[in-house]
Design a protein around this motif. Structure first.
Motif, mmCIF file in Angstrom:
data_model
loop_
_atom_site.group_PDB
_atom_site.id
_atom_site.type_symbol
_atom_site.label_atom_id
_atom_site.label_comp_id
_atom_site.label_asym_id
_atom_site.label_seq_id
_atom_site.Cartn_x
_atom_site.Cartn_y
_atom_site.Cartn_z
ATOM 1 N N THR A 274 0.883 -1.109 0.199
ATOM 2 C CA THR A 274 0.075 -0.027 0.004
ATOM 3 C C THR A 274 0.986 1.187 0.002
ATOM 4 O O THR A 274 1.997 1.261 0.500
ATOM 5 C CB THR A 274 -0.935 0.168 1.012
ATOM 6 N N ILE A 275 0.181 2.355 -0.540
ATOM 7 C CA ILE A 275 0.889 3.829 -0.359
ATOM 8 C C ILE A 275 -0.335 4.543 0.243
ATOM 9 O O ILE A 275 -1.441 4.782 -0.373
ATOM 10 C CB ILE A 275 1.083 4.157 -1.590
ATOM 11 N N GLN B 298 -5.809 13.945 5.736
ATOM 12 C CA GLN B 298 -4.410 13.325 5.981
ATOM 13 C C GLN B 298 -4.542 11.965 6.300
ATOM 14 O O GLN B 298 -5.404 11.636 7.296
ATOM 15 C CB GLN B 298 -3.555 14.197 6.728
ATOM 16 N N ASN B 299 -3.756 10.822 6.010
ATOM 17 C CA ASN B 299 -3.711 9.677 6.657
ATOM 18 C C ASN B 299 -2.140 9.035 6.978
ATOM 19 O O ASN B 299 -1.993 7.870 6.637
ATOM 20 C CB ASN B 299 -4.395 8.568 5.617
ATOM 21 N N TYR B 300 -1.591 9.822 7.269
ATOM 22 C CA TYR B 300 -0.021 9.512 7.544
ATOM 23 C C TYR B 300 0.215 9.547 9.002
ATOM 24 O O TYR B 300 1.196 9.068 9.622
ATOM 25 C CB TYR B 300 0.716 10.557 7.029
ATOM 26 N N HIS B 301 -0.992 9.782 9.871
ATOM 27 C CA HIS B 301 -0.521 10.167 11.474
ATOM 28 C C HIS B 301 -0.515 8.746 11.993
ATOM 29 O O HIS B 301 -0.764 7.549 11.454
ATOM 30 C CB HIS B 301 -1.603 10.743 11.947
ATOM 31 N N TYR B 302 -0.039 8.632 13.069
ATOM 32 C CA TYR B 302 0.228 7.441 13.783
ATOM 33 C C TYR B 302 -0.864 6.547 14.105
ATOM 34 O O TYR B 302 -0.918 5.373 13.734
ATOM 35 C CB TYR B 302 0.675 7.741 15.293
ATOM 36 N N GLU B 303 -2.117 7.360 14.349
ATOM 37 C CA GLU B 303 -3.521 6.313 14.273
ATOM 38 C C GLU B 303 -3.853 5.856 13.217
ATOM 39 O O GLU B 303 -4.324 4.573 13.098
ATOM 40 C CB GLU B 303 -4.406 7.370 14.786
ATOM 41 N N ASP B 304 -3.448 6.395 11.968
ATOM 42 C CA ASP B 304 -3.814 5.729 10.514
ATOM 43 C C ASP B 304 -3.030 4.900 10.426
ATOM 44 O O ASP B 304 -3.496 3.880 9.935
ATOM 45 C CB ASP B 304 -3.706 6.660 9.470
ATOM 46 N N LEU B 305 -1.725 4.548 10.908
ATOM 47 C CA LEU B 305 -0.857 3.619 10.578
ATOM 48 C C LEU B 305 -0.993 2.469 11.451
ATOM 49 O O LEU B 305 -1.062 1.365 10.948
ATOM 50 C CB LEU B 305 0.810 4.252 10.957
ATOM 51 N N VAL B 306 -1.461 2.577 12.685
ATOM 52 C CA VAL B 306 -1.936 1.627 13.434
ATOM 53 C C VAL B 306 -3.186 0.964 12.933
ATOM 54 O O VAL B 306 -3.201 -0.353 12.915
ATOM 55 C CB VAL B 306 -2.222 2.250 15.017
ATOM 56 N N LEU C 93 -4.221 0.789 9.800
ATOM 57 C CA LEU C 93 -3.805 0.096 8.572
ATOM 58 C C LEU C 93 -3.049 -1.114 8.874
ATOM 59 O O LEU C 93 -3.425 -2.330 8.330
ATOM 60 C CB LEU C 93 -2.842 0.873 7.543
ATOM 61 N N ALA C 94 -2.436 -1.222 9.996
ATOM 62 C CA ALA C 94 -1.487 -2.417 10.311
ATOM 63 C C ALA C 94 -2.560 -3.464 10.877
ATOM 64 O O ALA C 94 -2.362 -4.608 10.478
ATOM 65 C CB ALA C 94 -0.612 -2.282 11.687
ATOM 66 N N GLU C 95 -3.590 -3.048 11.504
ATOM 67 C CA GLU C 95 -4.610 -3.818 12.102
ATOM 68 C C GLU C 95 -5.402 -4.472 10.879
ATOM 69 O O GLU C 95 -5.882 -5.703 11.014
ATOM 70 C CB GLU C 95 -5.509 -3.100 13.025
ATOM 71 N N MET C 96 -5.718 -3.640 9.736
ATOM 72 C CA MET C 96 -6.627 -4.291 8.707
ATOM 73 C C MET C 96 -5.696 -5.057 7.772
ATOM 74 O O MET C 96 -6.293 -5.884 7.287
ATOM 75 C CB MET C 96 -6.844 -2.881 7.950
ATOM 76 N N TYR C 97 -4.457 -4.905 7.630
ATOM 77 C CA TYR C 97 -3.675 -5.954 7.123
ATOM 78 C C TYR C 97 -3.722 -7.402 7.882
ATOM 79 O O TYR C 97 -3.727 -8.440 7.021
ATOM 80 C CB TYR C 97 -2.159 -5.444 7.124
#
Length: 344
Positions: A221-222, A235-243, A245-249
């Motif tokens: 993903t990008i 925006q979707n680069y913040h810490y909460e967005d990254l967490v 995305l990791a959970e959805m992966y």
């Protein structure tokens, strides 16, 4: 309301035979591909810096830019792997405007698709030959893959293409790391479904052939930000967005969970200077969670020799974007050092 067929296009084999790779260049690409794959799969703890102009509009200035990256790469090679952006096609929201060197080799003249394919290939060849760096390109038109498949080390699928089945299936046949951007709506599920499709095998038609693909385990993903229904950037680069995305992966049958954060586009609201702050935040977010660190494999930055952008004219500033505004060289160089420093 019909097509006018202007001329037949040369085949990929014809173009490649006219502008071939040398054995030395092939060896460079093989090594670089393996390094990028190791970063995506977590075998190498360096980060990717996919950096370069919004669109590669001039061979000389783009190669000049990539040549400036090469000595920086040598200095930070233990922490960062630089992948120059040589984006030869430019997506247009309304379909109007400059569409990239692959369509219009001279921005001030009429389109010429055959000369565009040649210009696209020559630019990538020259980058490898003169700098030892293999590059990234956006595959706006999947049929272009055959003309550069032996040259590219990274492919991006844009926000407007990622929902298209033909793009998804085509990426399943690529043999290099391929990033699927979130759509302009920002829907993570759409992006992950695209990665799922790209990672699995398919049977379809491509460039006049019936084909079968093996699936691309390096599809990932990008995050490039989104646009709300009111037209505002989200925006979707913040810490909460990254967490998130990791959970959805984790909830999907995907290998090599990985993301690249695009610091421009809707993440910066095209305020190009904000890329410096955004990249620093992303790198710091990797310090707070092993889950985020394992997910975020790098950043994408729009950068050129001169900062900002300009209109197409007969009097263009050398090394300044004619599409989206970019960071200038000095800021870009310092940002690359910062990425290396923060990759702990």
């Amino acid at each position: 309301m019909s097509f006018t067929y202007l001329k037949a296009m040369p085949s990929p084999d014809e173009i490649k035979s006219q502008y071939p790779m040398t054995p030395e260049m092939m060896a460079v690409k093989t090594e670089r591909d393996e390094q990028i794959a190791d970063i995506i799969t977590g075998k190498d703890d360096r980060v990717l810096a996919i950096i370069g102009p919004c669109s590669a509009d001039s061979e000389d200035s783009v190669i000049d830019y990539v040549s400036r990256l090469a000595p920086v790469q040598e200095e930070i090679k233990d922490k960062v792997l630089i992948v120059p952006r040589i984006y030869t096609n430019k997506p247009r929201t309304t379909g109007s405007g400059y569409k990239g060197i692959a369509s219009q080799p001279d921005p001030t003249k009429a389109p010429d698709m055959v000369e565009g394919l040649i210009a696209m290939r020559k630019m990538h060849l020259r980058a490898i030959a003169e700098t030892g760096l293999t590059c990234a390109d956006e595959m706006l038109y999947p049929e272009n893959w055959g003309y550069v498949e032996d040259l590219l080390s990274y492919v991006a699928i844009g926000a407007r293409s990622v929902e298209d089945q033909h793009h998804r299936l085509t990426v399943s046949g690529f043999d290099v790391a391929s990033g699927m951007k979130n759509p302009t709506s920002g829907d993570f599920s759409v992006m992950l479904n695209s990665v799922y499709a790209a990672q699995h095998s398919h049977h379809f038609t491509f460039s006049g052939y019936e084909v079968r693909t093996t699936g691309n385990p390096l599809a990932h993903t990008i995050l490039r930000g989104a646009v709300s229904k009111h037209g505002n950037c989200v925006q979707n680069y913040h810490y909460e967005d990254l967490v998130r995305l990791a959970e959805m992966y984790q909830s999907m049958d995907l290998v090599n969970p990985a993301t690249i954060v695009d610091a421009n586009h809707s993440n910066s609201n095209k305020q190009f200077k904000q890329q410096i702050r955004i990249v620093r935040e992303v790198m710091m977010s990797r310090h707070f969670s092993s889950e985020v660190k394992n997910l975020v494999k790098g950043v994408m930055i729009e950068s050129y020799i001169e900062e900002g952008c300009q209109k197409i004219s007969d009097n263009q500033v050398y090394g300044k974007s004619i599409t989206d505004p970019c960071l200038g060289w000095e800021d870009s160089k310092q940002l690359l050092y910062t990425i290396a420093e923060l990759n702990k």
